[in-house]
Design an enzyme around this catalytic site. Structure first.
Site, PDB file in Angstrom:
ATOM      1  N   HIS A 548       0.813  -1.442   0.102  1.00 51.55           N
ATOM      2  CA  HIS A 548      -0.136  -0.299   0.002  1.00 51.55           C
ATOM      3  C   HIS A 548       1.182   1.053  -0.246  1.00 51.55           C
ATOM      4  CE1 HIS A 548      -4.044  -2.127   0.547  1.00 51.55           C
ATOM      5  NE2 HIS A 548      -3.093  -3.417   1.732  1.00 51.55           N
ATOM      6  N   LYS A 740     -11.573  11.367   6.580  1.00 53.70           N
ATOM      7  CA  LYS A 740     -10.252  11.014   6.440  1.00 53.70           C
ATOM      8  C   LYS A 740      -8.887  11.058   7.682  1.00 53.70           C
ATOM      9  CE  LYS A 740     -10.160  12.095   1.530  1.00 53.70           C
ATOM     10  NZ  LYS A 740     -10.066  10.991   0.720  1.00 53.70           N
ATOM     11  N   ARG A 741      -8.780  10.048   7.255  1.00 46.70           N
ATOM     12  CA  ARG A 741      -6.861  10.855   8.432  1.00 46.70           C
ATOM     13  C   ARG A 741      -6.295  11.587   7.810  1.00 46.70           C
ATOM     14  NH1 ARG A 741      -2.322   8.647   7.005  1.00 46.70           N
ATOM     15  NH2 ARG A 741      -2.723   7.322   6.051  1.00 46.70           N
ATOM     16  N   LYS A 746      -2.881  14.192   2.748  1.00 46.32           N
ATOM     17  CA  LYS A 746      -4.517  14.018   2.118  1.00 46.32           C
ATOM     18  C   LYS A 746      -4.760  15.069   1.825  1.00 46.32           C
ATOM     19  CE  LYS A 746      -4.662   9.768   3.816  1.00 46.32           C
ATOM     20  NZ  LYS A 746      -5.951   9.042   2.829  1.00 46.32           N
ATOM     21  N   THR A 851     -10.027   4.298  -1.099  1.00 44.11           N
ATOM     22  CA  THR A 851     -11.278   3.647  -1.183  1.00 44.11           C
ATOM     23  C   THR A 851     -12.648   4.026  -0.354  1.00 44.11           C
ATOM     24  OG1 THR A 851     -11.129   3.054   1.117  1.00 44.11           O
ATOM     25  CG2 THR A 851     -10.335   1.100  -0.845  1.00 44.11           C
ATOM     26  N   LYS A 855     -17.476   4.908  -1.632  1.00 42.08           N
ATOM     27  CA  LYS A 855     -17.984   4.168  -1.311  1.00 42.08           C
ATOM     28  C   LYS A 855     -19.092   5.834  -1.350  1.00 42.08           C
ATOM     29  CE  LYS A 855     -15.006   2.712   2.553  1.00 42.08           C
ATOM     30  NZ  LYS A 855     -14.035   3.819   3.263  1.00 42.08           N
TER      31      LYS A 855
END
Length: 1003
Positions: A548, A740-741, A746, A851, A855
Site C-alpha cells: 500500500h 479521512k485520516r 491528503k 477507497t 463509498k
C-alpha cells in the site's frame, strides 16, 4: 450415527439443480424445516503449552448389512415406486423419508414388510408438481442418494494432547454399534431443526437471552440489555451457518486462502449480519411487538476499532466479499484490548483517550479457550543431531500463549459463513508455574501484564526502542499463532507437505505480516525437518503480497539488533534467504554493487536493518498494487529494480468496498430505490447490474425519487450535526464533505484555505450579490496520529476558522463549518449518504488507491478530486464530465517540486495564507509553523500550485449545484458507474492469483 448425516451435504449439492421446484430449500433466506447437519464434529484439538503436535486417529466400522434399492416405474401410472430392502435399525425409516423430502419429492403412500432383521419398504413417489419421475439421470441420482443414506455407520475420533487437564471424547466412543447408532439418532432428533426466523420464535430467543445470558428479568430490561440479547440471538444463527460451512469445507478439502492483516476496521456487526442473513425485517417486526425499535438497539453497539484508515477497512470489506462469493477463507489478526484512540476535541485541540471498546463485552466474538498456541521470544539457538542430520533448535527465553477469538462473517445470498480469528496474548502456564513454585508471586503478576500488553494497543508509539520492540512482538505473535493454526489444520487432513501449496494460500496485507514467511520456513525446516530447498520451494508458492506504499521512505524496516535479540532464529533464516538471493542475483545482473545493495533484504547503514518489503517481494509469487496508477508508481520508482528482474510478479487489483455495507446497510432508502428501478435485488450480489441505472438517469420520476432519498439522508445528517455540535444547518445548502485520516498529503489544509477564500469573498461582496452564493455546509472529520504535530495543527485551524465563520452574521447560512470528532465507520455510514460533494484532493502520486471515494460514489455523491490513485479508473467509468477534476498530474509533480522557489505564487493563495499567518483567526504563533510548510520553496505537497485549479473546480461545483436536474443526473450516473469498485470484483481478481475456487455450502 446415521449414514445420512454423513452424506447429506453431497446429496443436496448433487440434486440442487435437478429439482428447481425445491430450490427454496437451499435459499439462504429460507428457514429449512430440518437441520440436516453431519453429527460428527470437526476434530477438537487441545494444544499443549509446549507446542506438541496434534495426533489424529480414526476408527470406522464397515456397513453392517447389504442393502438393495429397486426402481419400479411400470406398476403405476401416476407414481414412481422405490423398493428398499435393508437391515432394520433405529430411525432408518425417518432418514429415508428425509432424503425424499429434502430432494423436493412427495411421498404419495408407503408400505412396509419385515423379514427378520430386514425390512422391505415400498415408497410411491412423485416430483414436487405431483408428476411421475421418468428421467433416467434423476432416477439414478435419487437411487445413489438413498444408497448413501442407508449404507452404514462410520465414525471418526480425533484426539490430541490435553492441556489444563481437559479430556476430549467423541460422542459414542466405547459404545456398542447399536448403542452408538441409537445415541446418534437421539442427538439428530434434537438437532434436526434450524432456529426459526418468524417473529414469535425470534422474540422467544431474544427473551431467553435476556433471562439466561444477560441474567435479567424478561419483564425489566433496558435498550442496552435488549441489544445484547438481540446480538446473541443473531449470533446463534451465525453459528448454525458457520458450523455447516466449516464441516462442508472440511469434507470438500478445498484450497483455502488465509488473509493476514494486523488491522481489521470492522465497525458494527448487528445490521450487517441481519441483512446478510436475510432476516432484518423479521427482527424489526419481532422487536416492535416487544416495544423496541431495531434502529435504536443498533445504535447501542460500539465500533470494533481494530484499525485505522483505508487498509483496515479494506480488510473488512474483503472478508465480507470472501464470504459472499463462497471462497474458503480465514482472516487472521490481533484482538487489541484498546482500539484506535478515542478522539476528544477540547477548545479545538485534539486529545487522545483510550478506546475501551471491550468494556461492555463483545457479543460477536467466540472465545476459544481450548485453542491456544505457544509463541516464543528471545533466548538462543542451539544445534541438535537427529538421524545424523544437524538441526537448529530455538531455546526461548520467554513464552506467551495466543488465545483465539473467532468472529463470524456471514455472506450475503449464501449459507457460507467464514471466520475472522483474532489472537489475544496470555501468559504461558509453564512460566506462571515456575514463578509460583519459587514463591515469586509478584514476578508472575508482572509477567502476566507483560504478556497481555502484546495485544493491548493498536499502534504502540514506536519512536522509542521499547515501542519498536512491542510493535515487532505484535507482528511476530500474530503471525506465529496464525501459521501454527494453518499448519495444524493442514496436518489434520494431510500427511505430506508436498500438498501444502495445493491446499494453502497466504495473503500478506502490506509488510506487517512479512515475518510469516520466515516463520513458515522455521517450522518446515526446524520442526518438520524438511530439506531447506524443499521448504523454500513451498514458501515461494504459497505467499502473495499486497503493498500500500507509494514512496520508498515509507517502507518498513526492522533493526537487526532488535530482531536478533527478540527472534534470534528468524534472523539466521533471513540471512540465509538473503545470501541465497544475492548469489542468484549476481548471476543475473553481475556485480552491480549499487543495485545489489538496493535489492538486498539486509540494509547496511548507520542502523543495520531488515527491509520487510524486499523480503516480501523475494519470497512471494505475486506482488500486488492497489490501483493501476499505484502499480505504475511501484514499477517506475518504489520497486523498480525488482520489476526489471521479475516483471511477471507485478500485478494490480484495484481496491474495492462492499456495497452491502456502504449502500444496503448505510443507505437503505437508496437501496430500495435502486431495487425498484432495476426490478431486482440481485445487484446486491452482482453489483455490475447497477449500470442499468444509466438508462433512467434523465427520467424525471427517478430524479424526483432520487432527490427525496438524498434529502432524507441530509436530514439525518443535519440532525446528527445539531445533536453533536448544537449547530443548525440548512438542508438547501450543499453538504461538502472531506472525511479521512488527517495528513499533509491528503491536503485538508487546502480545503481549509479554500474555505477561507470563500469566506473572504462573501465578506467583500455587496449584499445583493450574496443572494447568488451557493450555500455550503463544509464537513470534515478524521484523526491525527498522536505524534503528528502538523496534522494536529490542521485540526486546530479548522476549529479556529469555524469559530470565526459560524458566528459571523454577515455570512449566516451561506457558509457553515462542522468538525465531526472521533470519526469512525458508524459515523461514516451516516455522513456518506448525506453528502452532496466529496473531496479527494491528495497530491497526485501520494494516494495508492483511496477507497473513501468509492463509498461516496456508490451513494451518488459527486467527487471533487485530483487524478490520483483509483480516481483515474473512476474517470473511465463515469466520465470526466460527471466529476470535478483539478490539479497537477502524477508526471507533473516532480517537475513542479524541482522548480521550488521559482514557482509562480498564486495571489489568492498568498492572501489566505497571510490571513492565517497574521492571526486573523487567532493563535498567530501556533499556526506559524503550519504556514511555513506551504511557503514557496517548502510547499512539498503543492497546495499553492494547485490552488487556482482547486478554486475553479469549486466554482464548477457551485454552478452545477444550481442546476438540480443536471446534478441529480450526475449523481445517478455516479452510482451506476460504481460497480467496478466493489470488493467483490477485487476478490474475484485475487482469487485467480491465489488459485482458489468457490466452495458453496449447500442448503
Amino acid at each position: 450415527m446415521s449414514a445420512f448425516s454423513l452424506h447429506f451435504l453431497t446429496i443436496s449439492q448433487q440434486f440442487k439443480l435437478s429439482f428447481p421446484s425445491s430450490s427454496n430449500l437451499f435459499s439462504p433466506f429460507s428457514t429449512p424445516s430440518r437441520r440436516f447437519t453431519p453429527l460428527t464434529p470437526p476434530s477438537i484439538l487441545c494444544n499443549s503449552a509446549h507446542g506438541a503436535k496434534p495426533l489424529r486417529a480414526s476408527t470406522s466400522e464397515p456397513a453392517s448389512a447389504p442393502s438393495e434399492i429397486v426402481v419400479e416405474n411400470s406398476d403405476s401410472e401416476d407414481t414412481t415406486v422405490f423398493v428398499i430392502r435393508a437391515r432394520n435399525r433405529i430411525g432408518l425409516l425417518q432418514v429415508i423419508t428425509r432424503v425424499f423430502k429434502v430432494l423436493g419429492l412427495l411421498i404419495d403412500k408407503a408400505s412396509v414388510e419385515f423379514e427378520g432383521e430386514f425390512f422391505v419398504k415400498r415408497f410411491f413417489v412423485t416430483d414436487s408438481h405431483g408428476n411421475k419421475i421418468e428421467d433416467e439421470e434423476s432416477l439414478k441420482r435419487i437411487k445413489s442418494a438413498l444408497t448413501d443414506a442407508i449404507g452404514g455407520d462410520e465414525g471418526t475420533v480425533s484426539v490430541g494432547p490435553a492441556t489444563r487437564g481437559v479430556v476430549v471424547r467423541r460422542p459414542g466412543l466405547g459404545m456398542a454399534s447399536e448403542e452408538r447408532s441409537a445415541k446418534a439418532e437421539r442427538m439428530f432428533a434434537l438437532m434436526d431443526r434450524f432456529l426459526k426466523n418468524d417473529p414469535i420464535s425470534l422474540q422467544n430467543d431474544i427473551l431467553d437471552h435476556v433471562e439466561y445470558t444477560m441474567a435479567r428479568s424478561r419483564f425489566s430490561f433496558d435498550d442496552f440489555e435488549a441489544y445484547q440479547a438481540l446480538s446473541h440471538s443473531v449470533r446463534d444463527r451465525l453459528i448454525e451457518r458457520w458450523h455447516d460451512t466449516q464441516i462442508y469445507f472440511k469434507r470438500k478439502d478445498p484450497k483455502r486462502i488465509y488473509f493476514l492483516s494486523l488491522e481489521f476496521l470492522m465497525g458494527r456487526s448487528l445490521s450487517n449480519s441481519v441483512i446478510n442473513l436475510g432476516i432484518r425485517d423479521q427482527y424489526a417486526e419481532a422487536l416492535s411487538q416487544l416495544g423496541f425499535e431495531f434502529e435504536v438497539l443498533a445504535e447501542q453497539e460500539g465500533d470494533a476499532a481494530l484499525g485505522n484508515g483505508g487498509l483496515a477497512r479494506l480488510s473488512a470489506c474483503q472478508m465480507d466479499s470472501l464470504a459472499t462469493l463462497d471462497y474458503p477463507a480465514w482472516g487472521y489478526g490481533l484482538r487489541y484490548q484498546y482500539g484506535l484512540f478515542r478522539q476528544v476535541i477540547m477548545d479545538g485541540f485534539q486529545h487522545e483517550q483510550p478506546d475501551y471498546w471491550l468494556n461492555f463485552g463483545n457479543p460477536w466474538e467466540i472465545e476459544r479457550i481450548h485453542l491456544t498456541y505457544p509463541v516464543k521470544f528471545y533466548g538462543s539457538v542451539e544445534d541438535e543431531t537427529l538421524n545424523g542430520e544437524i538441526y537448529k533448535v530455538w531455546i526461548p527465553g520467554e513464552m506467551v500463549e495466543a488465545v483465539a477469538y473467532d468472529n463470524l462473517i456471514p455472506g450475503y445470498g449464501t449459507r457460507n459463513t467464514i471466520t475472522l480469528r483474532l489472537w489475544a496474548a496470555k501468559p504461558s502456564d509453564q512460566y506462571d508455574m515456575e514463578s509460583y513454585n519459587t514463591g515469586d508471586y509478584i514476578n508472575a503478576v508482572v509477567s502476566r501484564q507483560k504478556a497481555e500488553s502484546i495485544s493491548s494497543v493498536l499502534y504502540p508509539d514506536d519512536r522509542s526502542y521499547q515501542g519498536k520492540e512491542l510493535r515487532l512482538k505484535q507482528q511476530y505473535f500474530f503471525v506465529s499463532a496464525s501459521v501454527q493454526d494453518i499448519i495444524r489444520r493442514f496436518k489434520d487432513a494431510h500427511s505430506n507437505f508436498d500438498e501444502f501449496p495445493e491446499k494453502v494460500a497466504l495473503q500478506l496485507n502490506d509488510t506487517h505480516p512479512s515475518l510469516a514467511i520466515v516463520e513458515v520456513m522455521r517450522i518446515l525446516v526446524d520442526e518438520e525437518h524438511l530439506d531447506w530447498n524443499k521448504a523454500w520451494h513451498i514458501v515461494c508458492q504459497i505467499f502473495s503480497f499486497t503493498t500500500h506504499t507509494v514512496i520508498a521512505e515509507g517502507l518498513e524496516k526492522i533493526p537487526v539488533d532488535l530482531l536478533g535479540s527478540l527472534l534470534p532464529r528468524h534472523l539466521q533464516i533471513m540471512y540465509e534467504i538473503n545470501f541465497n538471493f544475492v548469489e542468484e542475483l549476481k548471476k543475473k545482473i553481475g556485480l552491480d554493487y549499487n543495485r545489489l545493495s538496493r535489492m538486498s533484504i539486509v540494509e547496511e547503514g548507520a542502523v543495520k536493518s531488515i527491509r520487510s518489503a524486499n523480503l516480501s517481494i523475494v519470497c512471494s509469487h505475486t506482488v500486488n498494487g492497489v490501483s493501476r496508477a499505484h502499480l505504475e508508481l511501484i514499477k517506475a520508482n518504489v520497486f523498480k529494480d525488482f520489476y526489471e528482474l521479475w516483471p511477471q510478479k507485478f500485478q494490480y487489483k484495484t481496491n474495492g468496498v462492499t456495497q452491502r455495507r456502504w449502500i444496503v446497510v448505510s443507505n437503505p432508502s437508496l437501496s430500495s430505490l435502486i431495487s425498484k428501478w432495476l426490478g431486482t435485488e440481485a445487484w446486491v450480489r452482482d453489483v455490475e447490474l447497477l449500470t442499468g441505472l444509466r438508462e433512467y438517469a434523465a427520467n424525471p420520476d427517478l430524479q424526483l425519487e432520487w432527490k427525496m432519498v438524498r434529502k432524507v439522508n441530509k436530514m439525518r445528517l443535519a440532525e446528527y450535526i445539531e445533536a453533536m455540535s448544537g449547530l443548525k444547518v440548512s438542508l438547501d445548502a450543499m453538504f461538502d464533505v472531506q472525511i479521512k485520516r488527517i495528513h499533509e498529503y491528503k491536503r485538508q489544509l487546502l480545503n481549509i484555505l479554500g474555505i477561507i477564500h470563500r469566506y473572504d469573498c462573501i465578506k467583500n461582496m455587496e449584499k445583493s450579490d450574496r443572494r447568488k452564493v451557493v450555500p455550503r455546509v463544509c464537513i470534515i472529520g478524521g484523526k491525527a496520529a498522536p505524534g503528528y504535530e502538523i496534522a494536529k495543527k490542521i485540526i486546530k485551524l479548522w476549529h479556529a476558522v469555524a469559530e470565526k465563520i459560524n458566528n459571523d452574521s454577515d455570512v449566516g447560512d451561506l457558509l457553515k463549518l462542522v468538525f465531526i470528532p472521533d470519526y469512525n465507520v458508524s459515523v461514516a455510514e451516516l455522513v456518506i449518504p448525506g453528502a452532496d460533494l466529496s473531496q479527494h484532493i491528495s497530491t497526485a502520486g501520494n494516494e495508492a488507491s483511496g477507497t473513501g471515494s468509492m463509498k461516496f460514489l456508490m451513494n451518488g455523491c459527486l467527487l471533487l478530486a485530483t487524478e490520483d490513485g483509483s480516481t483515474v479508473e473512476i474517470i473511465e467509468e463515469i466520465g470526466v464530465d460527471n466529476m470535478f477534476l483539478f490539479g497537477a498530474r502524477v508526471h507533473d509533480v516532480p517537475v513542479l517540486r524541482e522548480k521550488g522557489v521559482d514557482l509562480k505564487v498564486n495571489l489568492q493563495f498568498a492572501r489566505v495564507v497571510r490571513m492565517v499567518r497574521d492571526g486573523y483567526f487567532g493563535f498567530k504563533d501556533y499556526f506559524k509553523s503550519l504556514c511555513d510548510t506551504v511557503e514557496v520553496g517548502k510547499d512539498f505537497y503543492l497546495l499553492g500550485s494547485d490552488f487556482g485549479g482547486y478554486l475553479e473546480a469549486q466554482a464548477a461545483a457551485d454552478k452545477t449545484f444550481v442546476d438540480q436536474e443536471k446534478w441529480t443526473r450526475m449523481s445517478i450516473l455516479s452510482t451506476a458507474g460504481s460497480g467496478r469498485f466493489s470488493s467483490d470484483r477485487t476478490i474475484e481478481d485475487y482469487a485467480k492469483t491465489w488459485g482458489i475456487e468457490p466452495c458453496r455450502c449447500p442448503f
